[in-house]
Design a protein around this motif. Structure first.
Motif, mmCIF file in Angstrom:
data_model
loop_
_atom_site.group_PDB
_atom_site.id
_atom_site.type_symbol
_atom_site.label_atom_id
_atom_site.label_comp_id
_atom_site.label_asym_id
_atom_site.label_seq_id
_atom_site.Cartn_x
_atom_site.Cartn_y
_atom_site.Cartn_z
ATOM 1 N N GLN A 168 0.780 -1.120 -0.038
ATOM 2 C CA GLN A 168 0.098 0.110 0.124
ATOM 3 C C GLN A 168 0.879 1.186 0.106
ATOM 4 O OE1 GLN A 168 -2.607 -0.377 3.453
ATOM 5 N NE2 GLN A 168 -4.218 -1.726 2.255
ATOM 6 N N VAL A 169 1.981 1.401 0.823
ATOM 7 C CA VAL A 169 2.752 2.335 0.937
ATOM 8 C C VAL A 169 3.493 2.762 -0.403
ATOM 9 C CG1 VAL A 169 5.039 3.386 2.060
ATOM 10 C CG2 VAL A 169 3.285 2.410 3.204
ATOM 11 N N LEU A 170 3.855 1.460 -1.084
ATOM 12 C CA LEU A 170 4.771 1.647 -2.465
ATOM 13 C C LEU A 170 3.646 2.296 -3.668
ATOM 14 C CD1 LEU A 170 6.585 -1.667 -3.012
ATOM 15 C CD2 LEU A 170 7.403 0.630 -2.160
ATOM 16 N N SER A 171 2.279 1.661 -3.381
ATOM 17 C CA SER A 171 1.368 2.212 -4.343
ATOM 18 C C SER A 171 1.041 3.629 -3.975
ATOM 19 C CB SER A 171 -0.254 1.372 -4.015
ATOM 20 O OG SER A 171 -1.138 2.177 -4.880
ATOM 21 N N HIS A 172 0.922 4.359 -2.759
ATOM 22 C CA HIS A 172 0.988 5.764 -2.629
ATOM 23 C C HIS A 172 2.051 6.721 -3.015
ATOM 24 C CE1 HIS A 172 -2.205 4.285 0.730
ATOM 25 N NE2 HIS A 172 -2.648 4.630 -0.139
ATOM 26 N N ILE A 173 3.447 5.944 -2.918
ATOM 27 C CA ILE A 173 4.576 6.586 -3.149
ATOM 28 C C ILE A 173 4.523 6.744 -4.904
ATOM 29 C CG2 ILE A 173 6.895 6.110 -3.589
ATOM 30 C CD1 ILE A 173 7.045 5.091 -1.011
ATOM 31 N N GLU A 174 4.112 5.688 -5.328
ATOM 32 C CA GLU A 174 4.022 5.914 -7.111
ATOM 33 C C GLU A 174 2.877 7.001 -7.362
ATOM 34 O OE1 GLU A 174 3.038 2.839 -10.814
ATOM 35 O OE2 GLU A 174 3.216 1.947 -8.599
ATOM 36 N N GLN A 175 1.964 6.961 -6.799
ATOM 37 C CA GLN A 175 0.841 8.088 -7.132
ATOM 38 C C GLN A 175 1.574 9.502 -6.680
ATOM 39 O OE1 GLN A 175 -2.420 7.031 -4.823
ATOM 40 N NE2 GLN A 175 -2.695 4.881 -5.852
ATOM 41 N N ALA A 176 2.108 9.512 -5.581
ATOM 42 C CA ALA A 176 2.742 10.546 -5.264
ATOM 43 C C ALA A 176 4.025 11.077 -6.350
ATOM 44 C CB ALA A 176 3.331 10.928 -4.056
ATOM 45 N N LEU A 195 6.092 9.286 3.254
ATOM 46 C CA LEU A 195 5.749 7.877 2.778
ATOM 47 C C LEU A 195 7.106 7.360 2.679
ATOM 48 C CD1 LEU A 195 3.121 8.439 0.222
ATOM 49 C CD2 LEU A 195 2.984 6.918 2.029
ATOM 50 N N LEU A 196 8.109 7.951 2.141
ATOM 51 C CA LEU A 196 9.748 7.328 1.952
ATOM 52 C C LEU A 196 10.292 6.948 3.239
ATOM 53 C CD1 LEU A 196 11.079 9.627 -0.854
ATOM 54 C CD2 LEU A 196 10.222 7.547 -0.976
ATOM 55 N N PRO A 197 10.462 7.514 4.314
ATOM 56 C CA PRO A 197 10.831 7.103 5.723
ATOM 57 C C PRO A 197 10.231 5.784 5.874
ATOM 58 C CG PRO A 197 10.964 9.314 5.926
ATOM 59 C CD PRO A 197 9.926 8.929 4.452
ATOM 60 N N GLN A 198 8.657 5.861 5.574
ATOM 61 C CA GLN A 198 7.965 4.668 5.979
ATOM 62 C C GLN A 198 8.053 3.418 5.514
ATOM 63 O OE1 GLN A 198 3.421 5.112 5.959
ATOM 64 N NE2 GLN A 198 3.543 7.178 6.790
ATOM 65 N N ARG A 199 8.445 3.815 4.034
ATOM 66 C CA ARG A 199 8.969 2.418 3.272
ATOM 67 C C ARG A 199 10.181 1.899 3.756
ATOM 68 N NH1 ARG A 199 11.554 4.185 -2.337
ATOM 69 N NH2 ARG A 199 13.229 4.728 -0.732
ATOM 70 N N ASP A 200 11.219 2.765 3.873
ATOM 71 C CA ASP A 200 12.478 2.113 4.488
ATOM 72 C C ASP A 200 12.330 1.341 5.759
ATOM 73 O OD1 ASP A 200 13.363 3.405 2.240
ATOM 74 O OD2 ASP A 200 14.254 5.238 3.374
ATOM 75 N N GLU A 201 11.422 1.865 6.852
ATOM 76 C CA GLU A 201 11.308 1.327 8.095
ATOM 77 C C GLU A 201 10.678 -0.108 7.760
ATOM 78 O OE1 GLU A 201 8.982 3.869 10.697
ATOM 79 O OE2 GLU A 201 10.465 5.551 10.703
ATOM 80 N N MET A 202 9.808 -0.154 6.915
ATOM 81 C CA MET A 202 9.084 -1.226 6.428
ATOM 82 C C MET A 202 9.750 -2.301 5.905
ATOM 83 S SD MET A 202 5.135 -0.020 5.612
ATOM 84 C CE MET A 202 4.242 -1.829 6.069
ATOM 85 N N VAL A 203 10.907 -2.016 5.152
ATOM 86 C CA VAL A 203 11.881 -2.834 4.480
ATOM 87 C C VAL A 203 12.625 -3.568 5.516
ATOM 88 C CG1 VAL A 203 14.026 -2.879 2.969
ATOM 89 C CG2 VAL A 203 11.840 -1.844 2.329
ATOM 90 N N GLU A 204 13.081 -2.592 6.497
ATOM 91 C CA GLU A 204 13.935 -3.145 7.669
ATOM 92 C C GLU A 204 13.138 -4.130 8.540
ATOM 93 O OE1 GLU A 204 16.185 -1.112 11.380
ATOM 94 O OE2 GLU A 204 15.899 -0.056 9.897
ATOM 95 N N LYS A 205 11.760 -3.775 8.715
ATOM 96 C CA LYS A 205 11.043 -4.950 9.652
ATOM 97 C C LYS A 205 10.810 -6.137 8.824
ATOM 98 C CE LYS A 205 6.385 -4.975 11.812
ATOM 99 N NZ LYS A 205 5.269 -4.284 12.140
ATOM 100 N N LEU A 206 10.671 -5.776 7.417
ATOM 101 C CA LEU A 206 10.291 -7.216 6.613
ATOM 102 C C LEU A 206 11.585 -8.139 6.811
ATOM 103 C CD1 LEU A 206 8.298 -5.647 3.667
ATOM 104 C CD2 LEU A 206 7.492 -7.595 5.230
ATOM 105 N N HIS A 207 12.958 -7.385 6.644
ATOM 106 C CA HIS A 207 14.134 -8.079 6.504
ATOM 107 C C HIS A 207 13.991 -8.963 8.044
ATOM 108 C CE1 HIS A 207 16.337 -7.032 2.911
ATOM 109 N NE2 HIS A 207 16.205 -6.030 3.133
ATOM 110 N N LEU A 208 13.797 -8.184 9.168
ATOM 111 C CA LEU A 208 13.779 -9.062 10.154
ATOM 112 C C LEU A 208 12.530 -10.239 10.430
ATOM 113 C CD1 LEU A 208 13.976 -6.081 12.830
ATOM 114 C CD2 LEU A 208 15.666 -7.792 12.058
#
Length: 357
Positions: A56-64, A86-99
């Motif tokens: 969802q965050v990636l989709s919103h980034i693409e729209q923005a 949105l970009l900091p949210q994306r980076d945080e979520m990438v880190e969370k997904l890695h974990l």
């Protein structure tokens, strides 16, 4: 990133597949299979839900980003403000997904069976086994785990030659699994008249409490014998054939229980312990056949491995596997083990992230 997305897509598909399986009549009518599927789905849920939020965050980034290309300055400004959020949210979520993608120990969500034995040092080793038992009981109270005594052989001078107990609660095995090994104590025993410091040890073995759906043991593979209890104990000792010895013939693993109030209690406890030990042995053999290096880099889990020293004169505890030291032995022995356990879990996660597992 592409590899991560591919794994997440596979997990999402598996999650939906499991959801559909749970609707099937043949699964609903099979309690063992139903429990197995529910557990697998539960293990995927957090990762799959986080991945949905990430998309969802990636989709919103693409729209923005599309809006940022507009000629209208106001729209460009609004789009940039949205991107800044949105970009900091994306980076945080990438880190969370890695974990979240770090391979989980499938036994983490099991209850734990903990067995403590007095080892080197004679009476002092048995007394220290009793101290460790009390330490774990207090830790369980603090952490919100329930406990259930399984077996206990009291030593004449105090403490235990052997004591085992069940730890029940969310991810109990995860929080206890690194306790397996030799625990060394350095202190002046009560019986020491010259004030000399002695070194003694007690060993701890932690096993996942295997459930019936985890391992199917053929009753024909078990030899069950009853006999009279022996040693110090309650009223039932040496009066009735209440003690139960169970041997799993294919592995040679044997368990003897005599501390329950009845033969029925001892039989139930022995079956539970034999299931845990056979489960552990089967996992070890399977991994050996597949060439899997299952031992954690933090420790082998063997009784013989010296994992921790409790130094009373200096009020110090040192975990040798990760070089972790605390000058708070008094607090540790009162069950405040959280800092040590969290340090072990953090180091385990760090090494898995570095690809050492």
């Amino acid at each position: 990133m592409d590899v991560m997305i591919q794994r997440l897509e596979e997990m999402s598909r598996r999650f939906e597949e499991l959801y559909e399986m749970l609707m099937r009549p043949e699964i609903i009518s099979n309690p063992r299979e139903l429990t197995k599927i529910n557990k697998e789905q539960a293990s995927l849920r957090q990762t799959v839900e986080t991945y949905k939020q990430f998309k969802q965050v990636l989709s919103h980034i693409e729209q923005a980003q599309h809006l940022a290309e507009e000629t209208d300055p106001e729209i460009q400004e609004m789009a940039q403000m949205e991107l800044d959020e949105l970009l900091p949210q994306r980076d945080e979520m990438v880190e969370k997904l890695h974990l979240l993608l770090i391979p989980k120990d499938p036994n983490d969500d099991h209850n734990a069976i903990v067995e403590i034995r007095g080892a080197a040092g004679g009476d002092e080793g048995n007394i220290f086994a009793g101290d460790l038992y009390r330490m774990y009981m207090r830790y369980c109270e603090i952490a919100g785990f329930k406990t259930e005594l399984m077996e206990a052989s009291e030593a004449e001078a105090g403490g235990y030659t052997m004591i085992s107990f069940l730890v029940k609660g969310e991810e109990a095995h995860k929080y206890f699994k690194f306790e397996s090994g030799a625990h060394r104590v350095q202190r002046v025993p009560k019986t020491e008249t010259q004030g000399r410091i002695h070194t003694s040890t007690a060993t701890v073995l932690v096993m996942p409490d295997a459930e019936e759906q985890d391992i199917e043991i053929n009753p024909a593979d078990l030899t069950i014998e009853t006999h009279r209890s022996s040693g110090a104990g309650g009223q039932h000792v040496n009066k009735t054939d209440s003690a139960v010895r169970i041997t799993h013939v294919p592995t040679g693993i044997s368990v003897n229980c005599q501390d329950g109030r009845s033969q029925h209690d001892n039989r139930a406890t022995a079956l539970r312990i034999i299931r845990a030990r056979v489960f552990e042995e089967m996992q070890r053999r399977f991994d050996e056949e597949k060439g899997v290096f299952r031992r954690s880099k933090i420790g082998t889990g063997d009784r013989s491995e010296k994992i921790r020293t409790y130094n009373y004169p200096q009020n110090r505890v040192t975990d040798h596997r990760i070089g972790f030291t605390l000058n708070q032995l008094d607090r540790i022995m009162e069950g405040k083990l959280g800092d040590v356990i969290e340090a072990l879990l953090a180091e385990d996660q760090k090494r898995k992230l570095a690809g050492e597992e």
